[in-house]
Design an enzyme around this catalytic site. Structure first.
Site, PDB file in Angstrom:
ATOM      1  N   ARG A   7       0.842  -1.207   0.000  1.00 14.19           N
ATOM      2  CA  ARG A   7       0.000   0.000   0.000  1.00 14.19           C
ATOM      3  C   ARG A   7       0.868   1.244   0.000  1.00 14.19           C
ATOM      4  NH1 ARG A   7      -1.446   3.701   3.398  1.00 14.19           N
ATOM      5  NH2 ARG A   7      -0.490   2.633   5.183  1.00 14.19           N
ATOM      6  N   VAL A   8       0.454   2.210  -0.816  1.00 17.75           N
ATOM      7  CA  VAL A   8       0.998   3.565  -0.740  1.00 17.75           C
ATOM      8  C   VAL A   8      -0.179   4.508  -0.521  1.00 17.75           C
ATOM      9  CG1 VAL A   8       3.074   3.171  -2.117  1.00 17.75           C
ATOM     10  CG2 VAL A   8       0.927   3.759  -3.258  1.00 17.75           C
ATOM     11  N   SER A   9       0.095   5.671   0.071  1.00 20.71           N
ATOM     12  CA  SER A   9      -0.993   6.545   0.497  1.00 20.71           C
ATOM     13  C   SER A   9      -1.626   7.334  -0.634  1.00 20.71           C
ATOM     14  CB  SER A   9      -0.486   7.525   1.571  1.00 20.71           C
ATOM     15  OG  SER A   9      -0.048   6.807   2.714  1.00 20.71           O
ATOM     16  N   LYS A  10      -0.866   7.652  -1.671  1.00 21.23           N
ATOM     17  CA  LYS A  10      -1.369   8.517  -2.730  1.00 21.23           C
ATOM     18  C   LYS A  10      -1.611   7.745  -4.016  1.00 21.23           C
ATOM     19  CE  LYS A  10       0.878  12.666  -0.907  1.00 21.23           C
ATOM     20  NZ  LYS A  10       1.807  13.784  -1.193  1.00 21.23           N
ATOM     21  N   GLN A  15       3.903   8.217  -5.551  1.00 19.74           N
ATOM     22  CA  GLN A  15       4.502   7.191  -4.708  1.00 19.74           C
ATOM     23  C   GLN A  15       4.457   5.859  -5.445  1.00 19.74           C
ATOM     24  OE1 GLN A  15       2.189   7.328  -1.105  1.00 19.74           O
ATOM     25  NE2 GLN A  15       3.385   9.007  -0.249  1.00 19.74           N
TER      26      GLN A  15
END
Length: 220
Positions: A7-10, A15
């Site tokens: 998982r990445v936030s953006k 990212q």
């Protein structure tokens, strides 16, 4: 079988999951067993995680690069891993805080139990602080929860108005900013106080007394 989650936030492409992907593949996870999301860990609606959890079967192990890739909080992580354990699914963290967690081993289960104890301790502290804050507020004449729509001043106006034959209840409620239900919980159609009205004035009286005592103490 090992199943990986990334998982990445953006989701705007700023990212990348390359570092996570490389670590998971090096741990022995095939590319077809990798799931990913591009969303904040605080979000409940993560389709990649949902698909990953559905794909897991008893005997499988869910692997993440770091602990914070899976959950939005320690409590959420503990809950998720406990649900996996109940299904016979292991959980393993490769790096960062919690890297020693591997619920398929005795040492890893011990470390997970330590994290679970921390989460429980954190919850108990929050409850204690909340209860202490509410007790302190009540001691000063304040109660927790949503503010009352009916105030002592509005109640006195309602009493006077309801005793007048020309009063239109709808207009009175609009003027006071309350509903008919709230109005009739506090006063009768004749303007007499009901139980909720009496309680409201009693609370107001206690608050005034506490404020007066505090002013006298400061003056003394």
């Amino acid at each position: 079988m090992l199943v990986g989650y990334m998982r990445v936030s953006k989701a705007d492409g700023s990212q990348a999951t390359d570092l996570q992907r490389d670590a998971l593949v090096e741990a022995g996870i095939g590319p077809e067993q990798l799931y990913e999301d591009r969303a904040s860990g605080k979000r409940d609606d993560r389709p990649g995680l949902d698909a990953c959890l559905r794909a897991l079967r008893a005997g499988d192990t869910l692997v993440v690069w770091k602990l914070d890739r899976l959950g939005r909080s320690l409590a959420h992580l503990i809950d998720t891993v406990n649900k996996l354990n109940s299904r016979g699914v292991g959980f393993r963290v490769l790096a960062g805080q919690g890297a020693s967690i591997d619920t398929t081993t005795a040492n890893g289960r011990l470390m997970f139990a330590f994290f679970a104890a921390l989460a429980e301790f954190e919850r108990e502290l929050i409850v204690e602080r909340t209860q202490a804050g509410l007790a302190a507020a009540r001691a000063r004449g304040r109660n927790g929860g949503r503010p009352f729509k009916m105030t002592a001043a509005k109640l006195r106006l309602a009493q006077a108005a309801m005793g007048q034959p020309e009063t239109k209840v709808g207009e009175l409620c609009a003027e006071l900013g309350i509903t008919r239900q709230t109005l009739y919980r506090h006063v009768t159609p004749q303007g007499e106080l009901r139980a909720d009205g009496l309680k409201l004035l009693a609370r107001k009286g206690r608050s005034v007394m506490i404020a007066a005592n505090g002013a006298r103490e400061q003056a003394g």
